[in-house]
Design a protein around this motif. Sequence first.
Motif, mmCIF file in Angstrom:
data_model
loop_
_atom_site.group_PDB
_atom_site.id
_atom_site.type_symbol
_atom_site.label_atom_id
_atom_site.label_comp_id
_atom_site.label_asym_id
_atom_site.label_seq_id
_atom_site.Cartn_x
_atom_site.Cartn_y
_atom_site.Cartn_z
ATOM 1 N N THR A 42 9.663 75.336 38.336
ATOM 2 C CA THR A 42 9.226 74.516 39.460
ATOM 3 C C THR A 42 7.725 74.633 39.668
ATOM 4 O OG1 THR A 42 11.372 74.708 40.556
ATOM 5 C CG2 THR A 42 9.494 74.126 41.932
ATOM 6 N N GLU A 43 7.178 75.837 39.476
ATOM 7 C CA GLU A 43 5.725 76.013 39.596
ATOM 8 C C GLU A 43 4.996 75.101 38.614
ATOM 9 O OE1 GLU A 43 2.200 79.003 38.271
ATOM 10 O OE2 GLU A 43 4.245 79.775 38.278
ATOM 11 N N THR A 44 5.450 75.100 37.365
ATOM 12 C CA THR A 44 4.825 74.258 36.344
ATOM 13 C C THR A 44 4.974 72.784 36.685
ATOM 14 O OG1 THR A 44 5.277 75.934 34.648
ATOM 15 C CG2 THR A 44 4.827 73.696 33.887
ATOM 16 N N TYR A 45 6.176 72.411 37.121
ATOM 17 C CA TYR A 45 6.444 71.020 37.477
ATOM 18 C C TYR A 45 5.571 70.585 38.648
ATOM 19 C CZ TYR A 45 9.200 66.887 38.784
ATOM 20 O OH TYR A 45 9.608 65.609 39.092
ATOM 21 N N ALA A 46 5.472 71.447 39.673
ATOM 22 C CA ALA A 46 4.679 71.109 40.857
ATOM 23 C C ALA A 46 3.205 70.995 40.516
ATOM 24 C CB ALA A 46 4.891 72.166 41.942
ATOM 25 N N ARG A 47 2.700 71.861 39.631
ATOM 26 C CA ARG A 47 1.295 71.787 39.254
ATOM 27 C C ARG A 47 1.014 70.492 38.494
ATOM 28 N NH1 ARG A 47 0.864 76.413 37.383
ATOM 29 N NH2 ARG A 47 -0.152 77.321 39.227
ATOM 30 N N ALA A 48 1.916 70.135 37.598
ATOM 31 C CA ALA A 48 1.734 68.892 36.850
ATOM 32 C C ALA A 48 1.810 67.686 37.781
ATOM 33 C CB ALA A 48 2.793 68.788 35.753
ATOM 34 N N ARG A 49 2.709 67.741 38.742
ATOM 35 C CA ARG A 49 2.866 66.615 39.669
ATOM 36 C C ARG A 49 1.665 66.481 40.595
ATOM 37 N NH1 ARG A 49 5.351 65.070 44.575
ATOM 38 N NH2 ARG A 49 6.463 63.074 44.405
ATOM 39 N N SER A 50 0.986 67.603 40.868
ATOM 40 C CA SER A 50 -0.152 67.560 41.788
ATOM 41 C C SER A 50 -1.329 66.793 41.211
ATOM 42 C CB SER A 50 -0.586 68.989 42.150
ATOM 43 O OG SER A 50 -1.217 69.626 41.051
ATOM 44 N N VAL A 51 -1.361 66.603 39.901
ATOM 45 C CA VAL A 51 -2.493 65.913 39.276
ATOM 46 C C VAL A 51 -2.111 64.561 38.703
ATOM 47 C CG1 VAL A 51 -3.661 68.086 38.719
ATOM 48 C CG2 VAL A 51 -2.091 67.081 37.048
ATOM 49 N N THR A 52 -0.895 64.096 38.964
ATOM 50 C CA THR A 52 -0.465 62.818 38.433
ATOM 51 C C THR A 52 -0.458 61.772 39.532
ATOM 52 O OG1 THR A 52 1.277 61.668 37.210
ATOM 53 C CG2 THR A 52 1.995 63.245 38.855
ATOM 54 N N THR A 53 -0.595 60.529 39.134
ATOM 55 C CA THR A 53 -0.512 59.415 40.081
ATOM 56 C C THR A 53 0.826 58.692 39.965
ATOM 57 O OG1 THR A 53 -1.573 57.941 38.459
ATOM 58 C CG2 THR A 53 -3.007 59.054 40.057
ATOM 59 N N ASP A 54 1.737 59.262 39.202
ATOM 60 C CA ASP A 54 3.046 58.655 38.998
ATOM 61 C C ASP A 54 3.926 58.913 40.220
ATOM 62 O OD1 ASP A 54 5.423 57.648 38.134
ATOM 63 O OD2 ASP A 54 5.734 59.089 36.509
ATOM 64 N N THR A 55 3.982 57.968 41.125
ATOM 65 C CA THR A 55 4.749 58.146 42.362
ATOM 66 C C THR A 55 6.253 58.116 42.121
ATOM 67 O OG1 THR A 55 4.618 55.762 42.797
ATOM 68 C CG2 THR A 55 2.918 57.156 43.784
ATOM 69 N N ALA A 56 6.668 57.662 40.935
ATOM 70 C CA ALA A 56 8.099 57.612 40.642
ATOM 71 C C ALA A 56 8.636 58.982 40.242
ATOM 72 C CB ALA A 56 8.368 56.601 39.523
ATOM 73 N N ARG A 57 7.762 59.912 39.959
ATOM 74 C CA ARG A 57 8.191 61.244 39.554
ATOM 75 C C ARG A 57 8.738 61.989 40.769
ATOM 76 N NH1 ARG A 57 4.670 65.227 35.625
ATOM 77 N NH2 ARG A 57 6.267 66.794 35.290
ATOM 78 N N ALA A 58 9.951 62.519 40.643
ATOM 79 C CA ALA A 58 10.615 63.159 41.778
ATOM 80 C C ALA A 58 9.819 64.353 42.265
ATOM 81 C CB ALA A 58 12.019 63.595 41.380
ATOM 82 N N SER A 59 9.904 64.616 43.565
ATOM 83 C CA SER A 59 9.252 65.800 44.104
ATOM 84 C C SER A 59 9.901 67.046 43.514
ATOM 85 C CB SER A 59 9.373 65.829 45.628
ATOM 86 O OG SER A 59 10.682 66.197 46.017
ATOM 87 N N ALA A 60 9.187 68.158 43.606
ATOM 88 C CA ALA A 60 9.712 69.415 43.070
ATOM 89 C C ALA A 60 10.996 69.822 43.793
ATOM 90 C CB ALA A 60 8.659 70.509 43.188
ATOM 91 N N VAL A 61 11.053 69.557 45.095
ATOM 92 C CA VAL A 61 12.236 69.927 45.867
ATOM 93 C C VAL A 61 13.439 69.102 45.427
ATOM 94 C CG1 VAL A 61 13.222 70.064 48.182
ATOM 95 C CG2 VAL A 61 10.811 70.612 47.831
ATOM 96 N N VAL A 62 13.242 67.796 45.285
ATOM 97 C CA VAL A 62 14.334 66.918 44.840
ATOM 98 C C VAL A 62 14.791 67.299 43.441
ATOM 99 C CG1 VAL A 62 14.906 64.547 44.197
ATOM 100 C CG2 VAL A 62 13.678 64.997 46.328
#
Length: 207
Positions: A160-180
């Motif tokens: 989840t840490e890796t996923y959240a870090r990657a998501r923090s720098v992406t503009t892909d709004t379709a990517r699910a949140s780390a919690v979901v």
Amino acid sequence: MVRQERAARTRAALVRAAAEEIDRRGYDGTSLNKVINAAGISMGALTFHFSTKSELADEVQSQGSHAARTVADHVTAGSGPALQAVIDLTLELARLLEEDPVVRSAARLARERPGSPAWSAAWLPAVHSLLAQAQRDGQLHPAVLPETIAALVVHLVAGTETYARARSVTTDTARASAVVQLGRIWQLALSGISPREPSDGPPTPRS
């Protein structure tokens, strides 16, 4: 009083800027010059609060671990089923990792700085305690050991840490949140952990 408030704001800005730099670049890739530029603070102001990069990183780790420990204490203080509390704890950690660069940096620093205390030390004891209670209460499949689930939790949170870090720098709004995303994984995993049928939807943290 005004001077103390200004000093507290400066210190908080430095910690935040350092966390954001470390989150993106790692400990070795972060310099004090980058931190002060990001914070808009002079080098003299930085060294007044933190004489070295190591001291600044120590504070980032301390605050990130404190945030995780606070979540663990809150979840374990509840009165619900222990297995659900484990799930709630991981989902709350996922929320922290997604929303707070200080928490993400604390987890990263624990890996990158030799001799640093593990970030999981802030929350893993609560997981072990809750799983032991879940086993006593018959919430676990008889063939599943609590220590195996604890290992699963460690891997899930690290992922989840890796996923959240990657998501923090992406503009892909379709990517699910780390919690979901973690909730979906738990929904899948529960079919092999709990003797009960999983619910229709992914687990969500209790309010």
